[in-house]
Design an enzyme around this catalytic site. Structure first.
Site, PDB file in Angstrom:
ATOM      1  N   GLY A   1       0.838  -1.380  -0.030  1.00  0.00           N
ATOM      2  CA  GLY A   1       0.019  -0.035  -0.112  1.00  0.00           C
ATOM      3  C   GLY A   1       1.092   1.204  -0.140  1.00  0.00           C
TER       4      GLY A   1
ATOM      5  N   ASP B   1      10.155  -6.551  -4.324  1.00  0.00           N
ATOM      6  CA  ASP B   1       9.125  -6.798  -3.434  1.00  0.00           C
ATOM      7  C   ASP B   1       9.156  -8.446  -3.843  1.00  0.00           C
ATOM      8  OD1 ASP B   1       6.332  -5.303  -2.046  1.00  0.00           O
ATOM      9  OD2 ASP B   1       6.209  -7.500  -2.340  1.00  0.00           O
TER      10      ASP B   1
ATOM     11  N   ASP C   1      12.184 -12.556  -2.359  1.00  0.00           N
ATOM     12  CA  ASP C   1      12.025 -12.321  -0.961  1.00  0.00           C
ATOM     13  C   ASP C   1      13.371 -11.835  -0.029  1.00  0.00           C
ATOM     14  OD1 ASP C   1      10.013 -14.243   1.047  1.00  0.00           O
ATOM     15  OD2 ASP C   1      11.957 -13.448   2.002  1.00  0.00           O
ATOM     16  N   LEU C   2      13.008 -10.980   1.156  1.00  0.00           N
ATOM     17  CA  LEU C   2      14.279 -10.573   1.855  1.00  0.00           C
ATOM     18  C   LEU C   2      15.265 -11.604   2.264  1.00  0.00           C
ATOM     19  CD1 LEU C   2      12.153  -7.926   3.750  1.00  0.00           C
ATOM     20  CD2 LEU C   2      13.878  -7.248   2.041  1.00  0.00           C
TER      21      LEU C   2
ATOM     22  N   GLY D   1       8.123  -6.124   4.436  1.00  0.00           N
ATOM     23  CA  GLY D   1       7.885  -6.984   5.639  1.00  0.00           C
ATOM     24  C   GLY D   1       6.564  -6.960   5.865  1.00  0.00           C
TER      25      GLY D   1
ATOM     26  N   SER E   1       3.181  -6.313   7.717  1.00  0.00           N
ATOM     27  CA  SER E   1       2.911  -4.976   8.312  1.00  0.00           C
ATOM     28  C   SER E   1       1.874  -5.238   9.309  1.00  0.00           C
ATOM     29  CB  SER E   1       2.371  -4.062   6.974  1.00  0.00           C
ATOM     30  OG  SER E   1       1.154  -4.752   6.477  1.00  0.00           O
TER      31      SER E   1
ATOM     32  N   TYR F   1       5.071  -8.051  16.046  1.00  0.00           N
ATOM     33  CA  TYR F   1       5.340  -7.069  14.742  1.00  0.00           C
ATOM     34  C   TYR F   1       6.042  -5.875  15.370  1.00  0.00           C
ATOM     35  CZ  TYR F   1       4.101  -3.210  11.822  1.00  0.00           C
ATOM     36  OH  TYR F   1       4.056  -2.132  11.111  1.00  0.00           O
TER      37      TYR F   1
ATOM     38  N   LYS G   1       9.982  -4.128  14.620  1.00  0.00           N
ATOM     39  CA  LYS G   1      10.458  -2.705  14.478  1.00  0.00           C
ATOM     40  C   LYS G   1      11.325  -2.019  15.738  1.00  0.00           C
ATOM     41  CE  LYS G   1       7.714  -2.452  11.024  1.00  0.00           C
ATOM     42  NZ  LYS G   1       8.344  -2.438   9.559  1.00  0.00           N
TER      43      LYS G   1
ATOM     44  N   ARG H   1      -9.266   6.919  16.086  1.00  0.00           N
ATOM     45  CA  ARG H   1      -7.776   6.797  16.432  1.00  0.00           C
ATOM     46  C   ARG H   1      -6.975   7.300  15.324  1.00  0.00           C
ATOM     47  NH1 ARG H   1      -3.997   3.004  14.757  1.00  0.00           N
ATOM     48  NH2 ARG H   1      -2.027   3.200  15.910  1.00  0.00           N
TER      49      ARG H   1
HETATM   50  P1  NAI Z   1       1.882  -3.853   3.019  1.00  0.00           P
HETATM   51  O1  NAI Z   1       1.708  -4.797   3.690  1.00  0.00           O
HETATM   52  O2  NAI Z   1       0.747  -2.902   2.359  1.00  0.00           O
HETATM   53  O3  NAI Z   1       3.138  -3.883   2.089  1.00  0.00           O
HETATM   54  C1  NAI Z   1       4.409  -4.553   2.627  1.00  0.00           C
HETATM   55  C2  NAI Z   1       4.912  -5.256   1.401  1.00  0.00           C
HETATM   56  O4  NAI Z   1       6.303  -5.911   1.660  1.00  0.00           O
HETATM   57  C3  NAI Z   1       4.017  -6.213   0.559  1.00  0.00           C
HETATM   58  O5  NAI Z   1       4.025  -5.661  -0.718  1.00  0.00           O
HETATM   59  C4  NAI Z   1       4.705  -7.369   0.719  1.00  0.00           C
HETATM   60  O6  NAI Z   1       4.822  -8.312  -0.337  1.00  0.00           O
HETATM   61  C5  NAI Z   1       6.195  -6.928   0.911  1.00  0.00           C
HETATM   62  N1  NAI Z   1       6.842  -7.993   1.625  1.00  0.00           N
HETATM   63  C6  NAI Z   1       6.585  -8.742   2.707  1.00  0.00           C
HETATM   64  N2  NAI Z   1       7.372  -9.489   3.398  1.00  0.00           N
HETATM   65  C7  NAI Z   1       8.439  -9.496   2.407  1.00  0.00           C
HETATM   66  C8  NAI Z   1       9.538 -10.320   2.299  1.00  0.00           C
HETATM   67  N3  NAI Z   1      10.043 -11.437   2.819  1.00  0.00           N
HETATM   68  N4  NAI Z   1      10.187 -10.135   1.104  1.00  0.00           N
HETATM   69  C9  NAI Z   1       9.937  -9.054   0.338  1.00  0.00           C
HETATM   70  N5  NAI Z   1       8.766  -8.479   0.319  1.00  0.00           N
HETATM   71  C10 NAI Z   1       8.289  -8.689   1.388  1.00  0.00           C
HETATM   72  O7  NAI Z   1       2.173  -2.644   4.139  1.00  0.00           O
HETATM   73  P2  NAI Z   1       2.242  -1.160   3.926  1.00  0.00           P
HETATM   74  O8  NAI Z   1       1.156  -0.443   4.617  1.00  0.00           O
HETATM   75  O9  NAI Z   1       2.849  -0.708   2.560  1.00  0.00           O
HETATM   76  O10 NAI Z   1       3.460  -0.672   4.899  1.00  0.00           O
HETATM   77  C11 NAI Z   1       4.969  -0.709   4.287  1.00  0.00           C
HETATM   78  C12 NAI Z   1       5.793  -0.618   5.689  1.00  0.00           C
HETATM   79  O11 NAI Z   1       5.351   0.670   6.353  1.00  0.00           O
HETATM   80  C13 NAI Z   1       5.797  -1.944   6.309  1.00  0.00           C
HETATM   81  O12 NAI Z   1       7.199  -2.124   6.732  1.00  0.00           O
HETATM   82  C14 NAI Z   1       4.993  -1.523   7.605  1.00  0.00           C
HETATM   83  O13 NAI Z   1       5.248  -2.155   8.791  1.00  0.00           O
HETATM   84  C15 NAI Z   1       5.352  -0.118   7.741  1.00  0.00           C
HETATM   85  N6  NAI Z   1       4.384   0.741   8.396  1.00  0.00           N
HETATM   86  C16 NAI Z   1       3.360   1.077   7.448  1.00  0.00           C
HETATM   87  C17 NAI Z   1       2.170   1.773   8.127  1.00  0.00           C
HETATM   88  C18 NAI Z   1       1.218   2.469   7.405  1.00  0.00           C
HETATM   89  O14 NAI Z   1       0.242   2.940   7.994  1.00  0.00           O
HETATM   90  N7  NAI Z   1       0.917   1.792   6.355  1.00  0.00           N
HETATM   91  C19 NAI Z   1       2.289   2.279   9.452  1.00  0.00           C
HETATM   92  C20 NAI Z   1       3.484   1.926  10.370  1.00  0.00           C
HETATM   93  C21 NAI Z   1       4.351   1.179   9.627  1.00  0.00           C
HETATM   94  C1  15L Z   2       0.972  -0.258  11.253  1.00  0.00           C
HETATM   95  O1  15L Z   2       2.276  -0.394  11.613  1.00  0.00           O
HETATM   96  C2  15L Z   2       0.554  -1.178  10.104  1.00  0.00           C
HETATM   97  O2  15L Z   2       1.286  -1.529   9.159  1.00  0.00           O
HETATM   98  C3  15L Z   2      -0.469  -0.331   9.320  1.00  0.00           C
HETATM   99  O3  15L Z   2      -1.257  -1.216   8.519  1.00  0.00           O
HETATM  100  C4  15L Z   2      -1.646   0.186  10.270  1.00  0.00           C
HETATM  101  O4  15L Z   2      -2.193  -0.574  11.121  1.00  0.00           O
HETATM  102  C5  15L Z   2      -0.844   1.263  11.251  1.00  0.00           C
HETATM  103  O5  15L Z   2       0.124   0.446  11.859  1.00  0.00           O
HETATM  104  C6  15L Z   2      -1.838   1.783  12.423  1.00  0.00           C
HETATM  105  O6  15L Z   2      -1.213   1.910  13.662  1.00  0.00           O
HETATM  106  O7  15L Z   2      -2.931   2.287  12.229  1.00  0.00           O
END
Ligand code: NAI
Ligand code: 15L
Length: 269
Positions: free
Chosen positions: A15, A35, A49-50, A71, A73, A138, A142, A176
């Site tokens: 996302g 990815d 993969d990572l 990673g 998420s 999770y 981090k 929130r």
């Molecule tokens: P998401 O779940 O939509 O995207 C994560 C991507 O990482 C996915 O496309 C997935 O295929 C890839 N992935 C997962 N495991 C993998 C692996 N072993 N090797 C290679 N690729 C892998 O999550 P989002 O929302 O895009 O978040 C991106 C990053 O930001 C994540 O690390 C998440 O923890 C962090 N984050 C996001 C927040 C948000 O509000 N979107 C809030 C806090 C942290």
């Molecule tokens: C995160 O760390 C998650 O990756 C995201 O999907 C949301 O849940 C966000 O935190 C949150 O706290 O709203």
């Protein structure tokens, strides 16, 4: 540091990765994509993969910086978190060190400090040096990533900005999120600042917009040159009409991590 131009974007199919793929080129970046899932409309993206250290090493070769979003998420069994988020982030840092990449911007999360009580109106904002209190495996991963970043700075001179992202989605969708929302445009502003600020060593920042109901202190983010332009408040009326006023006893509002403290969303894969 000179403005980085070629960035490895891990998690490019996700996302936030998808939002940044459309927003970061406006800042002049050339993006190399990585990815485990194929990235739509990007035939040159690395699908790996990572855990694939060879693919990672090749992917980081010659880039000016890495924006590490890949990673799990959400919450997941420890073994899965260990593989993708803990070992995966270590693999990324090792590849960056071996290839001489000078900077990583690490997508940390508010869930590294999720068990911290949320400030009530009028109480001080949560500082960036508040003790870490992960709310899930999770969040623990981090917290590990932030410590790994500190180690790679102290030991190897590899710089990192760890961004404890709140909720980065096109719009806030819960009460929130009025406190923790980061608009995608502010996300791009913050990542750009984190990629280009001078002498960051290892700096930890919160990642959110300038929300009226903000829970944490954005000083360290502003010191990078980040100037948020958005505020979730215009969404407050509609969200409160739909969901009610925040109840301080509800985990969604009593702790920074919201429902991650008692009923976390589970990674579906
Ligand atoms: P998401 O779940 O939509 O995207 C994560 C991507 O990482 C996915 O496309 C997935 O295929 C890839 N992935 C997962 N495991 C993998 C692996 N072993 N090797 C290679 N690729 C892998 O999550 P989002 O929302 O895009 O978040 C991106 C990053 O930001 C994540 O690390 C998440 O923890 C962090 N984050 C996001 C927040 C948000 O509000 N979107 C809030 C806090 C942290
Ligand atoms: C995160 O760390 C998650 O990756 C995201 O999907 C949301 O849940 C966000 O935190 C949150 O706290 O709203």
């Amino acid at each position: 540091m000179p403005a980085p131009r070629t960035i490895l974007l891990t998690g490019a199919a996700g996302g936030l990765g998808t939002l940044m793929r459309s927003l970061l080129p406006e800042y002049g970046y050339t993006l190399r994509l990585f990815d485990v899932r194929p990235v739509e409309d990007a035939p040159d993206a690395v699908t790996a993969d990572l855990t694939d250290t060879g693919a990672l090493r090749e992917a980081v070769r010659g880039v000016d910086a890495v924006l590490h979003l890949a990673g799990i998420s959400l919450e997941a069994p420890f073994e899965k978190i260990l593989r993708s988020n803990i070992e995966g982030t270590y693999n990324l840092y090792e590849a960056a060190r071996l290839e001489g990449v000078p900077r990583v911007v690490f997508a940390s999360s508010n869930h590294a400090v999720g068990f911290t009580p949320a400030p009530r109106p009028g109480e001080p904002l949560i500082p960036v040096d508040t003790p870490r209190r992960p709310d899930t495996f999770y969040g623990l991963s981090k917290s590990f990533g932030e410590d790994l970043a500190q180690l790679y700075w102290d030991k190897h001179g590899l710089e990192t900005v760890s961004v404890r992202i709140g909720s980065c989605f096109p719009e806030p969708t819960s009460v929130r999120m009025l406190s923790v929302w980061m608009s995608p445009a502010d996300g791009a502003r913050l990542f750009h600042a984190a990629l280009t600020a001078e002498g960051v060593g290892h700096t930890v920042v919160y990642g959110s917009s300038a929300n009226t109901r903000l829970w944490w202190d954005l000083t360290s983010a502003r010191e990078l040159g980040y100037e948020p332009r958005d505020d979730s408040e215009p969404y407050a009326g509609k969200l409160i009409a739909e969901h009610g006023e925040p109840d301080p006893a509800d985990p969604a509002h009593s702790h920074l991590g919201g429902h991650f403290v008692n009923d976390p969303p589970i990674w579906p894969y």
